[in-house]
Design an enzyme around this catalytic site. Structure first.
Site, PDB file in Angstrom:
ATOM      1  N   LYS A  22      12.569  -4.344   7.728  1.00 42.76           N
ATOM      2  CA  LYS A  22      11.515  -3.255   8.255  1.00 42.76           C
ATOM      3  C   LYS A  22      10.234  -3.346   7.573  1.00 42.76           C
ATOM      4  CE  LYS A  22      11.863   0.994   6.615  1.00 42.76           C
ATOM      5  NZ  LYS A  22      10.466   1.633   6.181  1.00 42.76           N
ATOM      6  N   ASN A  23      10.252  -3.381   6.134  1.00 47.49           N
ATOM      7  CA  ASN A  23       8.993  -3.440   5.605  1.00 47.49           C
ATOM      8  C   ASN A  23       8.182  -4.659   5.727  1.00 47.49           C
ATOM      9  OD1 ASN A  23       9.619  -0.773   4.798  1.00 47.49           O
ATOM     10  ND2 ASN A  23      10.041  -1.408   2.481  1.00 47.49           N
ATOM     11  N   ARG A  93       4.772   6.106   6.896  1.00 45.41           N
ATOM     12  CA  ARG A  93       3.794   5.841   5.784  1.00 45.41           C
ATOM     13  C   ARG A  93       2.961   4.669   5.913  1.00 45.41           C
ATOM     14  NH1 ARG A  93       2.509   7.258   1.097  1.00 45.41           N
ATOM     15  NH2 ARG A  93       1.751   5.851  -0.317  1.00 45.41           N
ATOM     16  N   CYS A 117       8.367   9.169   3.577  1.00 48.83           N
ATOM     17  CA  CYS A 117       9.565   9.687   2.495  1.00 48.83           C
ATOM     18  C   CYS A 117       8.929  10.387   1.308  1.00 48.83           C
ATOM     19  CB  CYS A 117      10.571   8.736   1.988  1.00 48.83           C
ATOM     20  SG  CYS A 117      11.806   7.996   3.298  1.00 48.83           S
ATOM     21  N   ARG A 122       2.590   9.431  -4.511  1.00 43.16           N
ATOM     22  CA  ARG A 122       2.405   8.140  -3.711  1.00 43.16           C
ATOM     23  C   ARG A 122       0.867   8.085  -3.398  1.00 43.16           C
ATOM     24  NH1 ARG A 122       7.232   6.880   0.290  1.00 43.16           N
ATOM     25  NH2 ARG A 122       6.564   4.763  -0.215  1.00 43.16           N
ATOM     26  N   PRO A 123      -0.003   7.862  -4.245  1.00 40.88           N
ATOM     27  CA  PRO A 123      -1.415   7.979  -3.921  1.00 40.88           C
ATOM     28  C   PRO A 123      -1.683   6.502  -3.162  1.00 40.88           C
ATOM     29  CG  PRO A 123      -1.164   7.438  -6.316  1.00 40.88           C
ATOM     30  CD  PRO A 123       0.230   7.776  -5.566  1.00 40.88           C
ATOM     31  N   ILE A 124      -3.100   6.549  -2.555  1.00 42.93           N
ATOM     32  CA  ILE A 124      -3.470   4.989  -2.119  1.00 42.93           C
ATOM     33  C   ILE A 124      -4.755   4.821  -2.661  1.00 42.93           C
ATOM     34  CG2 ILE A 124      -2.022   5.349   0.386  1.00 42.93           C
ATOM     35  CD1 ILE A 124      -4.980   5.701   1.497  1.00 42.93           C
ATOM     36  N   ASP A 125      -5.051   5.155  -3.908  1.00 36.82           N
ATOM     37  CA  ASP A 125      -6.411   4.812  -4.590  1.00 36.82           C
ATOM     38  C   ASP A 125      -6.470   3.271  -4.638  1.00 36.82           C
ATOM     39  OD1 ASP A 125      -4.059   5.237  -6.508  1.00 36.82           O
ATOM     40  OD2 ASP A 125      -5.364   4.524  -7.808  1.00 36.82           O
ATOM     41  N   GLN A 126      -5.581   2.525  -4.687  1.00 42.11           N
ATOM     42  CA  GLN A 126      -5.468   1.027  -5.125  1.00 42.11           C
ATOM     43  C   GLN A 126      -6.045   0.488  -3.745  1.00 42.11           C
ATOM     44  OE1 GLN A 126      -5.415  -0.236  -8.308  1.00 42.11           O
ATOM     45  NE2 GLN A 126      -5.348   1.980  -8.640  1.00 42.11           N
ATOM     46  N   ASP A 305      14.253   1.038  -3.887  1.00 38.06           N
ATOM     47  CA  ASP A 305      14.861   1.384  -2.597  1.00 38.06           C
ATOM     48  C   ASP A 305      16.230   1.126  -2.619  1.00 38.06           C
ATOM     49  OD1 ASP A 305      12.551   1.800  -1.665  1.00 38.06           O
ATOM     50  OD2 ASP A 305      12.257   0.316  -0.062  1.00 38.06           O
ATOM     51  N   ILE A 327       9.416   3.517 -10.549  1.00 37.32           N
ATOM     52  CA  ILE A 327       8.448   3.207  -9.487  1.00 37.32           C
ATOM     53  C   ILE A 327       7.761   4.691  -8.941  1.00 37.32           C
ATOM     54  CG2 ILE A 327       7.732   2.102  -7.338  1.00 37.32           C
ATOM     55  CD1 ILE A 327       8.655   0.083  -9.519  1.00 37.32           C
ATOM     56  N   ARG A 397      15.495   5.597  10.582  1.00 37.21           N
ATOM     57  CA  ARG A 397      14.061   5.019  10.434  1.00 37.21           C
ATOM     58  C   ARG A 397      14.137   3.680   9.930  1.00 37.21           C
ATOM     59  NH1 ARG A 397      11.007   7.679   5.941  1.00 37.21           N
ATOM     60  NH2 ARG A 397      10.034   5.681   6.364  1.00 37.21           N
TER      61      ARG A 397
HETATM   62  C1  UD1 Z   1       6.732   0.041  -0.431  1.00 40.65           C
HETATM   63  C2  UD1 Z   1       7.984   0.199   0.325  1.00 40.65           C
HETATM   64  C3  UD1 Z   1       8.894   1.324   0.048  1.00 40.65           C
HETATM   65  C4  UD1 Z   1       9.069   0.691  -1.425  1.00 40.65           C
HETATM   66  C5  UD1 Z   1       7.975   0.471  -2.253  1.00 40.65           C
HETATM   67  C6  UD1 Z   1       8.234  -0.218  -3.698  1.00 40.65           C
HETATM   68  C7  UD1 Z   1       6.819   0.045   2.762  1.00 40.65           C
HETATM   69  C8  UD1 Z   1       6.420   0.390   3.976  1.00 40.65           C
HETATM   70  N1  UD1 Z   1       7.429   0.571   1.826  1.00 40.65           N
HETATM   71  O1  UD1 Z   1       6.032   1.446  -0.448  1.00 40.65           O
HETATM   72  O2  UD1 Z   1       9.899   1.323   0.693  1.00 40.65           O
HETATM   73  O3  UD1 Z   1       9.869   1.907  -2.207  1.00 40.65           O
HETATM   74  O4  UD1 Z   1       6.843  -0.396  -1.611  1.00 40.65           O
HETATM   75  O5  UD1 Z   1       9.012  -1.136  -3.642  1.00 40.65           O
HETATM   76  O6  UD1 Z   1       6.696  -1.407   2.506  1.00 40.65           O
HETATM   77  N2  UD1 Z   1       0.601   3.206  -6.358  1.00 40.65           N
HETATM   78  C9  UD1 Z   1      -0.495   4.019  -6.899  1.00 40.65           C
HETATM   79  N3  UD1 Z   1      -1.693   3.793  -6.081  1.00 40.65           N
HETATM   80  C10 UD1 Z   1      -1.516   3.154  -4.928  1.00 40.65           C
HETATM   81  C11 UD1 Z   1      -0.513   2.490  -4.186  1.00 40.65           C
HETATM   82  C12 UD1 Z   1       0.665   2.725  -5.028  1.00 40.65           C
HETATM   83  O7  UD1 Z   1      -0.694   4.627  -7.918  1.00 40.65           O
HETATM   84  O8  UD1 Z   1      -2.676   3.054  -4.505  1.00 40.65           O
HETATM   85  C13 UD1 Z   1       1.837   3.400  -7.007  1.00 40.65           C
HETATM   86  C14 UD1 Z   1       2.844   4.530  -6.261  1.00 40.65           C
HETATM   87  O9  UD1 Z   1       2.740   5.846  -6.531  1.00 40.65           O
HETATM   88  C15 UD1 Z   1       4.267   3.798  -6.735  1.00 40.65           C
HETATM   89  C16 UD1 Z   1       3.879   2.401  -7.080  1.00 40.65           C
HETATM   90  O10 UD1 Z   1       2.374   2.302  -7.187  1.00 40.65           O
HETATM   91  O11 UD1 Z   1       4.457   4.566  -8.181  1.00 40.65           O
HETATM   92  C17 UD1 Z   1       4.630   1.398  -6.228  1.00 40.65           C
HETATM   93  O12 UD1 Z   1       3.983   1.719  -4.949  1.00 40.65           O
HETATM   94  P1  UD1 Z   1       3.911   0.792  -3.705  1.00 40.65           P
HETATM   95  O13 UD1 Z   1       4.748  -0.575  -4.016  1.00 40.65           O
HETATM   96  O14 UD1 Z   1       2.531   0.608  -3.123  1.00 40.65           O
HETATM   97  O15 UD1 Z   1       4.832   1.425  -2.829  1.00 40.65           O
HETATM   98  P2  UD1 Z   1       4.399   1.464  -0.897  1.00 40.65           P
HETATM   99  O16 UD1 Z   1       3.738   0.362  -0.600  1.00 40.65           O
HETATM  100  O17 UD1 Z   1       4.069   2.768  -0.595  1.00 40.65           O
END
Ligand code: UD1
Length: 430
Positions: A22-23, A93, A117, A122-126, A305, A327, A397
């Site tokens: 899926k991912n 997401r 979920c 779960r920020p997207i700052d990066q 996961d 994580i 999902r």
């Molecule tokens: C993806 C997977 C999810 C899995 C996760 C970790 C998809 C659709 N989802 O989620 O199933 O649980 O990887 O393997 O592929 N973070 C930041 N800033 C950012 C982005 C992330 O601080 O901009 C942090 C998150 O809060 C978390 C860590 O980085 O603590 C890892 O997150 P990330 O690998 O980005 O997870 P997702 O891509 O959301």
């Protein structure tokens, strides 16, 4: 309301086929709008996240044709909108991948901040840091992210945390940027590699995916391709743990055993026998599971996961086990549900201290999110008596035909929608 009803106690036995990841598929579907030529994607899992994502792609004007249950043909030459409607975005997401894909192809994108979920902040700052580094002007307005650029240029981007989402999103945008971009401290998950391979099959120039340094040489344009998604590591791991907790003997087929190494290692520590074949693994569990410790980490570490499935197994193991979630900060919510089945788990911050019990008892519980939902199904399979699980839309999902696949292994499980069907199931299984 739809729910799963399970009568536990049957050891699982037989073979099960794993669906596409899926991912990986979500990143690949986003990438497929980055060419005007037709893209055919095979081995797509038939799960609701993927189906919603396909609708989202259609909603911006792309043509989507479902050739069969697991194959879609996408032609994005008709895309006439660079904004994805809120409805789709709140459901999944990974909607944020449309930011990277639209920005790469059309140099602008607008997407509502993502849902998914609720397992942490779960920020997207990066992701946004990456877009800015490539020359994007990023604005957050009324709950949406807007990104725009005259041209995208290359840059060296260091990720402050290892993130799958930001790694893929930056890779998408940089595939069509001018010059050579590097992503340092990149995520190494199999789905990062799969999205890179897909982009390369469309004519992108991406090297190093699967290591922590990815080099992307931007190209002028991408072309059509036919591509098959890799098998789902987490679905595979879920069935491996299902075999472990039911004293089963299951061959999990259509997998890449290398992607399952951390899961295999833990099952062996817990006393299971795991046999690896070219594209299958066999998990045999005979005795009571043994305690062990698990810490979730980015790949190749133990996947977050798989953490709930790990806890469900260890809560039946002899002795005290410690599971550390490194994580996501809020990923132990399901432990309350498991307590209703008789588990003995204490959560302190990001650590679960688990004292194994001999048995679970069936109970009425609900799925708090996708993976925890699947883990609770496994608990139900190992429990004495009947377990009913509500809110199965979370599980759907990411798992294709979960009750059917488990039934084919001998489990007593059915998806039901009312009390009458529950009673019918109970009469049938005795
Ligand atoms: C993806 C997977 C999810 C899995 C996760 C970790 C998809 C659709 N989802 O989620 O199933 O649980 O990887 O393997 O592929 N973070 C930041 N800033 C950012 C982005 C992330 O601080 O901009 C942090 C998150 O809060 C978390 C860590 O980085 O603590 C890892 O997150 P990330 O690998 O980005 O997870 P997702 O891509 O959301």
């Amino acid at each position: 309301m739809e729910q799963y009803i399970i009568k536990g106690g049957m050891p699982l036995a037989g073979e099960v086929n794993i669906a596409g990841a899926k991912n990986a598929a979500l990143g690949i579907l986003a990438a497929s709008i980055m060419t005007d030529e037709t893209v055919t994607i095979e081995n797509l899992p038939d799960v609701s996240d993927i189906n919603v994502f396909l609708q989202a792609i259609e909603s911006i004007g792309a043509k989507v044709e479902r050739i069969d249950r697991h194959t879609a043909k996408i032609n994005a030459s008709t895309v006439d909108q660079h904004e994805v409607e809120e409805g789709y975005m709140k459901k999944i997401r990974a909607s944020y991948y449309m930011l990277g894909a639209l920005l790469g192809k059309y140099k602008e994108a607008k997407v509502v901040l993502p849902g998914g979920c609720k397992i942490g902040a779960r920020p997207i700052d990066q992701h946004l840091k990456g877009f800015r580094a490539l020359g994007g002007d990023v604005k957050i307005e009324h709950g949406s992210v807007k990104v725009k650029a005259e041209r995208l240029h290359s840059n060296d981007i260091y990720l402050d945390v290892v993130t799958v989402g930001a790694t893929i999103n930056i890779m998408l945008a940089a595939a069509l940027a001018d010059g050579k971009t590097t992503i340092e401290n990149a995520a190494k998950e199999p789905h990062v590699v799969d999205v890179a391979n897909f982009l390369n099959s469309m004519g992108a120039n991406i090297k190093g995916a699967g290591t922590d340094l990815i080099r992307i040489k931007g190209v002028e344009r991408l072309h059509g391709t036919t591509y098959s998604v890799i098998p789902d590591q987490i679905e595979a791991g879920t069935f491996m743990f299902a075999s472990a907790v039911t004293k089963g003997d299951v061959i999990v087929k259509n997998v890449i055993p290398k992607h399952l190494e951390s899961i295999t290692a833990k099952l062996i520590e817990m006393g299971c026998e795991v046999e690896e074949f070219d594209d299958a693994v066999r998990v045999v569990s005979k005795d009571r599971l043994k305690k062990t410790n698990i810490k979730t980490l980015p790949y190749p570490g133990f996947p977050t996961d798989m953490q709930p499935q790990g806890v469900v197994a260890l809560a039946l193991a002899e002795g005290v086990s410690i599971v550390t979630e490194s994580i996501f900060e809020n990923r132990f919510k399901y432990v309350d549900e498991l307590a209703r089945m008789g588990s003995n788990i204490k959560v302190e911050g990001n650590t679960a201290i688990i004292e194994g019990v001999e048995k679970y008892m069936g109970a009425s519980i609900s799925a708090p999110d996708l993976r925890a939902g699947a883990a609770l199904v496994i608990a139900g399979l190992a429990a004495d008596g009947f377990t009913s699980i509500e809110d199965i839309h979370y599980i759907e999902r990411g798992y294709e035909d979960l009750p059917e696949k488990l039934s084919s292994l001998g489990a007593l499980i059915e998806k039901v929608s009312d009390e009458k069907e529950i009673q019918k199931f109970k009469l049938k299984v005795g």
